[in-house]
Design a protein around this motif. Sequence first.
Motif, mmCIF file in Angstrom:
data_model
loop_
_atom_site.group_PDB
_atom_site.id
_atom_site.type_symbol
_atom_site.label_atom_id
_atom_site.label_comp_id
_atom_site.label_asym_id
_atom_site.label_seq_id
_atom_site.Cartn_x
_atom_site.Cartn_y
_atom_site.Cartn_z
ATOM 1 N N HIS A 88 0.894 -1.162 0.011
ATOM 2 C CA HIS A 88 -0.075 0.051 0.111
ATOM 3 C C HIS A 88 0.993 1.052 -0.012
ATOM 4 O O HIS A 88 0.748 2.082 -0.765
ATOM 5 N N ILE A 149 -7.915 3.101 -13.452
ATOM 6 C CA ILE A 149 -7.700 3.028 -11.872
ATOM 7 C C ILE A 149 -6.225 2.637 -11.480
ATOM 8 O O ILE A 149 -5.761 2.326 -10.523
ATOM 9 N N GLU A 227 -7.537 7.750 -4.492
ATOM 10 C CA GLU A 227 -7.815 6.116 -3.904
ATOM 11 C C GLU A 227 -9.010 6.015 -3.415
ATOM 12 O O GLU A 227 -9.645 4.769 -3.403
ATOM 13 N N GLY A 230 -11.389 4.782 -6.488
ATOM 14 C CA GLY A 230 -11.241 3.541 -7.388
ATOM 15 C C GLY A 230 -9.715 3.247 -7.266
ATOM 16 O O GLY A 230 -8.768 4.069 -7.755
ATOM 17 N N SER A 231 -9.315 2.037 -6.649
ATOM 18 C CA SER A 231 -7.950 1.601 -6.573
ATOM 19 C C SER A 231 -7.830 0.308 -6.303
ATOM 20 O O SER A 231 -8.707 -0.363 -5.634
ATOM 21 N N ARG A 232 -6.413 -0.273 -6.500
ATOM 22 C CA ARG A 232 -6.456 -1.745 -6.050
ATOM 23 C C ARG A 232 -5.427 -1.758 -4.968
ATOM 24 O O ARG A 232 -5.478 -2.858 -4.386
ATOM 25 N N ALA A 233 -4.742 -0.856 -4.552
ATOM 26 C CA ALA A 233 -3.834 -0.710 -3.529
ATOM 27 C C ALA A 233 -3.661 0.639 -3.086
ATOM 28 O O ALA A 233 -3.893 1.844 -3.875
ATOM 29 N N TYR A 237 -7.063 3.320 -0.209
ATOM 30 C CA TYR A 237 -7.588 1.900 -0.294
ATOM 31 C C TYR A 237 -7.735 1.245 0.959
ATOM 32 O O TYR A 237 -8.529 0.715 1.394
ATOM 33 N N GLN A 241 -11.221 0.321 3.051
ATOM 34 C CA GLN A 241 -11.366 -1.288 3.597
ATOM 35 C C GLN A 241 -11.515 -1.206 5.167
ATOM 36 O O GLN A 241 -12.261 -1.950 5.555
#
Length: 287
Positions: A88, A149, A227, A230-233, A237, A241
């Motif tokens: 991250h 993203i 983030e 829209g993000s994956r890490a 993010y 979470q």
Amino acid sequence: MSQETSKVSADSGSSMADKQGGDDIPRRKSSFLAKRSSSASALSIIGGLAIWEFCGRFLVKNSLFLATPSQVVEEIIELARTGELGIHVWASAQEFVIGLSIAIVLGIAIGFVMASSRIGEQVFGPWVTALYATPTVAISPLIILWAGIGVWSKAIVVIINSIFPMIINTDAGLRATDKHLIDAARCFGASRLQIFWKVSLPSAIPFVLAGLKLAVGRGLVAVVVAELFGSRAGLGYLLVQAAEVFNMPRLFAAVVILAVTGIVLTALVGRLERFLLPWRFVGQESK
């Protein structure tokens, strides 16, 4: 005769020693004041953490609302142990460094054009004013929709947030240059480029560094905002979470990492300012 010579030598030696001792006094005082300032900062941080720990343990006992510093430290250690923290931090660092670097270069260039040309001011001025007043939250979803993203969508959001302090401060710094210095340089046959490098830019450096401090803070906020959509890490993010499952230690861990990063980067800019402009800090140690 030899006695008089030895007496003169002794007197000169003692005067040199007194002079050296006198020179050491300001240095010792400066060192003492610097240590005292550092101690005050450390005590302030420790006191704040102690109050936070007390409130988390005795006033707000529900961990769904507040995590204590000890819980946050444990969570950071756990994230680092599993390797999740590194993923991250690296994702957010890439977005921040790319965006801030481009913002610094473009911001100084546009600020120079606006300060040195009336046409440049008329061309860029309305856009700077309009975009600076536009909330990032409103345009971040569009940027992510257009750019995806990946890293560059977040970097673009960082650029949009960080570039305006650089433009405005560079423009203000160049305009604040003493006209007498510019006239004197022209009298000595300096070209326009030489006037910029030797007179205008050194005069504008304090303004540029002030803009850089603002850009660092706005860039960190921009990374998180980007983030969120829209993000994956990334730390943003991680924060989303944690908020979705009410994991307060993890949420505060992300916030603390961002805050510490801001403090460190701002301190580095302050060090750079002391290196480039040492004369501005003469005498401030005694305050």
